[in-house]
Write a protein that holds these residues in place. Structure first.
Motif, mmCIF file in Angstrom:
data_model
loop_
_atom_site.group_PDB
_atom_site.id
_atom_site.type_symbol
_atom_site.label_atom_id
_atom_site.label_comp_id
_atom_site.label_asym_id
_atom_site.label_seq_id
_atom_site.Cartn_x
_atom_site.Cartn_y
_atom_site.Cartn_z
ATOM 1 N N CYS A 12 0.927 -0.987 -0.096
ATOM 2 C CA CYS A 12 -0.041 -0.097 0.237
ATOM 3 C C CYS A 12 0.781 1.217 -0.269
ATOM 4 O O CYS A 12 2.061 1.179 0.166
ATOM 5 C CB CYS A 12 -0.904 -0.134 1.182
ATOM 6 N N GLY A 14 1.190 3.527 2.086
ATOM 7 C CA GLY A 14 1.692 4.013 3.528
ATOM 8 C C GLY A 14 3.019 2.989 3.700
ATOM 9 O O GLY A 14 3.950 3.518 3.992
ATOM 10 N N VAL A 15 3.041 1.709 3.508
ATOM 11 C CA VAL A 15 4.104 1.015 3.376
ATOM 12 C C VAL A 15 5.165 1.451 2.553
ATOM 13 O O VAL A 15 6.484 1.296 2.918
ATOM 14 C CB VAL A 15 3.696 -0.677 3.482
ATOM 15 N N SER A 72 5.249 3.009 9.545
ATOM 16 C CA SER A 72 4.012 3.477 9.303
ATOM 17 C C SER A 72 3.274 2.906 10.269
ATOM 18 O O SER A 72 1.934 3.525 10.266
ATOM 19 C CB SER A 72 3.704 2.538 7.830
ATOM 20 N N CYS A 95 2.154 6.385 8.720
ATOM 21 C CA CYS A 95 1.042 6.537 7.536
ATOM 22 C C CYS A 95 0.151 7.531 7.891
ATOM 23 O O CYS A 95 -0.294 7.735 9.054
ATOM 24 C CB CYS A 95 0.480 5.190 7.417
ATOM 25 N N PHE A 97 -2.698 7.966 7.254
ATOM 26 C CA PHE A 97 -4.285 7.346 7.752
ATOM 27 C C PHE A 97 -4.025 6.893 9.317
ATOM 28 O O PHE A 97 -5.089 7.189 9.842
ATOM 29 C CB PHE A 97 -4.535 6.361 7.134
ATOM 30 N N VAL A 98 -2.730 6.661 9.526
ATOM 31 C CA VAL A 98 -2.777 6.258 10.897
ATOM 32 C C VAL A 98 -2.684 7.427 11.858
ATOM 33 O O VAL A 98 -3.212 7.449 12.758
ATOM 34 C CB VAL A 98 -1.443 5.299 11.307
ATOM 35 N N THR A 162 -6.782 0.348 11.280
ATOM 36 C CA THR A 162 -6.635 0.777 10.016
ATOM 37 C C THR A 162 -7.082 -0.642 9.097
ATOM 38 O O THR A 162 -7.610 -0.718 7.819
ATOM 39 C CB THR A 162 -5.555 1.566 9.186
ATOM 40 N N CYS A 190 -8.443 1.874 6.478
ATOM 41 C CA CYS A 190 -8.225 2.481 5.590
ATOM 42 C C CYS A 190 -8.362 2.082 4.238
ATOM 43 O O CYS A 190 -8.743 0.677 4.077
ATOM 44 C CB CYS A 190 -6.409 2.445 5.686
ATOM 45 N N THR A 193 -6.824 -1.029 2.807
ATOM 46 C CA THR A 193 -7.122 -2.436 3.542
ATOM 47 C C THR A 193 -8.425 -2.948 2.690
ATOM 48 O O THR A 193 -8.607 -4.084 2.517
ATOM 49 C CB THR A 193 -7.264 -2.192 5.026
HETATM 50 FE FE1 F3S Z 1 -1.224 1.192 4.304
HETATM 51 FE FE2 F3S Z 1 -1.606 3.066 5.688
HETATM 52 FE FE3 F3S Z 1 -3.621 1.788 4.973
HETATM 53 S S1 F3S Z 1 0.114 1.773 6.027
HETATM 54 S S2 F3S Z 1 -3.185 -0.260 5.012
HETATM 55 S S3 F3S Z 1 -2.167 3.003 3.585
HETATM 56 S S4 F3S Z 1 -3.488 2.798 6.960
#
Ligand code: F3S
Length: 294
Positions: A12, A14-15, A72, A95, A97-98, A162, A190, A193
């Motif tokens: 993803c 974020g990673v 992340s 991340c 989103f986190v 998330t 997220c 996910t």
């Molecule tokens: Fe990835 Fe961030 Fe979502 S690390 S799984 S985009 S919360």
């Protein structure tokens, strides 16, 4: 036999961002450390090691010439405070989103609301979110945990780890709605996910066998396996191509493949190639056997 890759699979954003950041810091700085593995995938940890990125367990282990990269999954407020108090330089690859969940939890806590987190209490992301409530929030892993909550006076805010499944979130929030009236819900699962889970479900419904690629320590990968199994499709989770077993393909016409958000693209590619190789070998053997009969 057909081999189909899920329409959303693997790393993803974020990673990817956290890995790119750690790699860059390692290259520029010569040395970097992450508090815990950068992602729950040993292949990625090994890959970054060659760029000078190592894993440590606590701030106390940071050496003067090392820069810390926050992964992340994110961390609690106390970790930021500790880094600043000890003048340790750090780069924040949490991340976004986190981070958004941290903000929600922190705001609610400051407003004297009780924070409930739908997630796994042992997962670092959840520990980090809890840290923004000075560990005063409560984690709900399943509906059974709702009975054990203490009496709550005042307002309640609910957020999600998330990588939760939509199904678990729905089950738990339905129960909470029946129990409390002074409650506000923020579905913070997220998009990456839910996209991966929906794509895995769709594919699992169409194929005979699903192969999920990713570490057993990776929450989002385990959830993919869980949702595929729930479709009644024979599902195998593997960490890399060496875990593949040709017997899984015998007698099946369609194979679906997906991968967790922390699974590197090169591992996924290797798995697909290996499944194709196994498929070709099986076709060759079949052709030879038919030849024998003739
Ligand atoms: Fe990835 Fe961030 Fe979502 S690390 S799984 S985009 S919360």
């Amino acid at each position: 036999m057909t081999i189909t890759l899920a329409r959303h699979a693997g790393f993803c954003k974020g990673v990817q961002r956290a890995i790119d950041t750690a790699k860059k810091v390692g290259e520029n700085h010569g040395k970097a450390v992450t508090l815990g593995p950068i992602v729950h995938n040993q292949h990625v940890v090994d890959y970054l090691y060659q760029y000078g990125v190592q894993t440590i367990d606590s701030i106390q282990e940071v050496k003067p010439d090392e820069a810390v990269v926050l992964r992340s999954h994110g961390v609690g407020k106390l970790v930021y405070d500790n880094l600043q108090e000890n003048n340790i330089s750090y780069i924040d690859a949490t991340c976004p989103f986190v981070k958004a969940v941290h903000k929600l939890a922190s705001k609610a806590y400051k407003e004297n609301k009780t924070v409930l987190i739908v997630g796994d209490p042992k997962h670092p992301e959840v520990e980090g979110i809890l840290g923004w409530t000075e560990d005063k929030g409560y984690v709900i892993k399943s509906i059974d945990d709702i009975e054990n909550l203490p009496a709550i006076n005042g307002d309640i805010v609910v957020v999600a780890q998330t990588t939760q499944t939509g199904e678990n979130w729905n089950q738990i929030t339905d129960c909470l709605k029946n129990k409390y009236t002074n409650i506000e819900f923020f579905n913070t699962i997220c998009k990456a996910t839910s996209e991966r889970q929906e794509a895995a479900i769709d594919l699992a419904k169409q194929v005979d066998v699903m192969i999920v690629v990713g570490s057993f320590k990776s929450s989002n990968t385990n959830k993919l396996t869980q949702v595929c199994n729930l479709q009644g499709t024979k599902t195998y989770q593997i960490e890399s191509k060496s875990d593949l077993n040709k017997d899984w393909l015998i007698g099946n016409h369609s194979i679906g493949i997906t991968a967790g958000a922390s699974t590197p693209d090169w591992i996924l590619k290797e798995v697909i190639e290996m499944v194709e190789e196994m498929q070709n070998e099986m076709i060759d053997v079949k052709a030879m056997n038919q030849g024998d009969i003739v």
